[in-house]
Design a protein around this motif. Structure first.
Motif, mmCIF file in Angstrom:
data_model
loop_
_atom_site.group_PDB
_atom_site.id
_atom_site.type_symbol
_atom_site.label_atom_id
_atom_site.label_comp_id
_atom_site.label_asym_id
_atom_site.label_seq_id
_atom_site.Cartn_x
_atom_site.Cartn_y
_atom_site.Cartn_z
ATOM 1 N N THR A 1 5.109 5.552 -1.039
ATOM 2 C CA THR A 1 4.979 4.887 -2.327
ATOM 3 C C THR A 1 3.645 4.157 -2.442
ATOM 4 O O THR A 1 3.159 3.929 -3.537
ATOM 5 C CB THR A 1 6.132 3.894 -2.560
ATOM 6 N N ILE A 2 3.076 3.776 -1.316
ATOM 7 C CA ILE A 2 1.758 3.153 -1.268
ATOM 8 C C ILE A 2 0.860 4.116 -0.487
ATOM 9 O O ILE A 2 1.169 4.447 0.662
ATOM 10 C CB ILE A 2 1.802 1.781 -0.578
ATOM 11 N N PRO A 3 -0.219 4.593 -1.087
ATOM 12 C CA PRO A 3 -1.059 5.587 -0.410
ATOM 13 C C PRO A 3 -1.618 5.092 0.931
ATOM 14 O O PRO A 3 -1.987 3.929 1.063
ATOM 15 C CB PRO A 3 -2.201 5.836 -1.398
ATOM 16 N N ARG B 1 2.236 -3.009 4.005
ATOM 17 C CA ARG B 1 3.344 -2.307 3.360
ATOM 18 C C ARG B 1 2.965 -0.847 3.157
ATOM 19 O O ARG B 1 1.887 -0.533 2.720
ATOM 20 C CB ARG B 1 3.679 -2.947 2.030
ATOM 21 N N ALA B 2 3.880 0.010 3.488
ATOM 22 C CA ALA B 2 3.686 1.449 3.270
ATOM 23 C C ALA B 2 5.055 2.080 3.081
ATOM 24 O O ALA B 2 6.038 1.599 3.628
ATOM 25 C CB ALA B 2 2.976 2.066 4.469
ATOM 26 N N HIS B 3 5.121 3.113 2.344
ATOM 27 C CA HIS B 3 6.355 3.833 2.030
ATOM 28 C C HIS B 3 7.572 2.919 1.882
ATOM 29 O O HIS B 3 8.638 3.184 2.406
ATOM 30 C CB HIS B 3 6.616 4.985 3.013
#
Length: 135
Positions: free
Chosen positions: A56-58, A89-91
């Motif tokens: 969701t976050i590149p 934060r990632a995915h």
């Protein structure tokens, strides 16, 4: 003096260069990157890994870290991100905390400090590899 040179000087002063020198080997950093980072960040560290389209976050382009920091590789920030001291934060959640992934609970005569030095060596090797990829 660069941050890496300062780190190496301190380690040398402590007499720990033999064990740490192997951890700083560029091949170790590349192997760690290939095993733990390439799925999201891509083989060339440009944020285009196989899992990138599911996030969701590149995933950032890791070859531009120095470029985005006035031409200087942000070594300490990168170390903190990799080992989990700085949350990313990632995915939908935090980036995997590799300080915990690299840890070993084995203690004994060959490893009196537990895995602290091993973890730090791996994190440093990975960060140094990323530094070598900067454009």
């Amino acid at each position: 003096m660069s941050r890496v040179a300062e780190i190496v000087s301190v380690i040398t002063a402590l007499g720990l260069t033999a064990g740490i020198a192997a951890a700083q080997d560029a091949e170790i950093g590349k192997t760690l990157y290939d095993d733990y980072c390439a799925a999201c960040h891509g083989a060339g560290a440009q944020g285009d890994g196989d899992m990138a389209n599911l996030m969701t976050i590149p995933a950032p382009n890791l070859t531009l870290l120095a470029n985005n920091n006035d031409g200087e590789f942000p070594m300490l920030q990168v170390l903190h991100i990799i080992d989990g001291r700085t949350g990313v934060r990632a995915h939908g959640g935090a980036m995997p905390v590799f300080g915990k992934v690299f840890a070993s609970s084995e203690m004994g005569p060959a490893n009196p400090y537990g895995s602290v030095l091993e973890v730090r060596g791996r994190v440093l090797s990975l960060a140094m590899y990323l530094e070598s990829l900067q454009k």
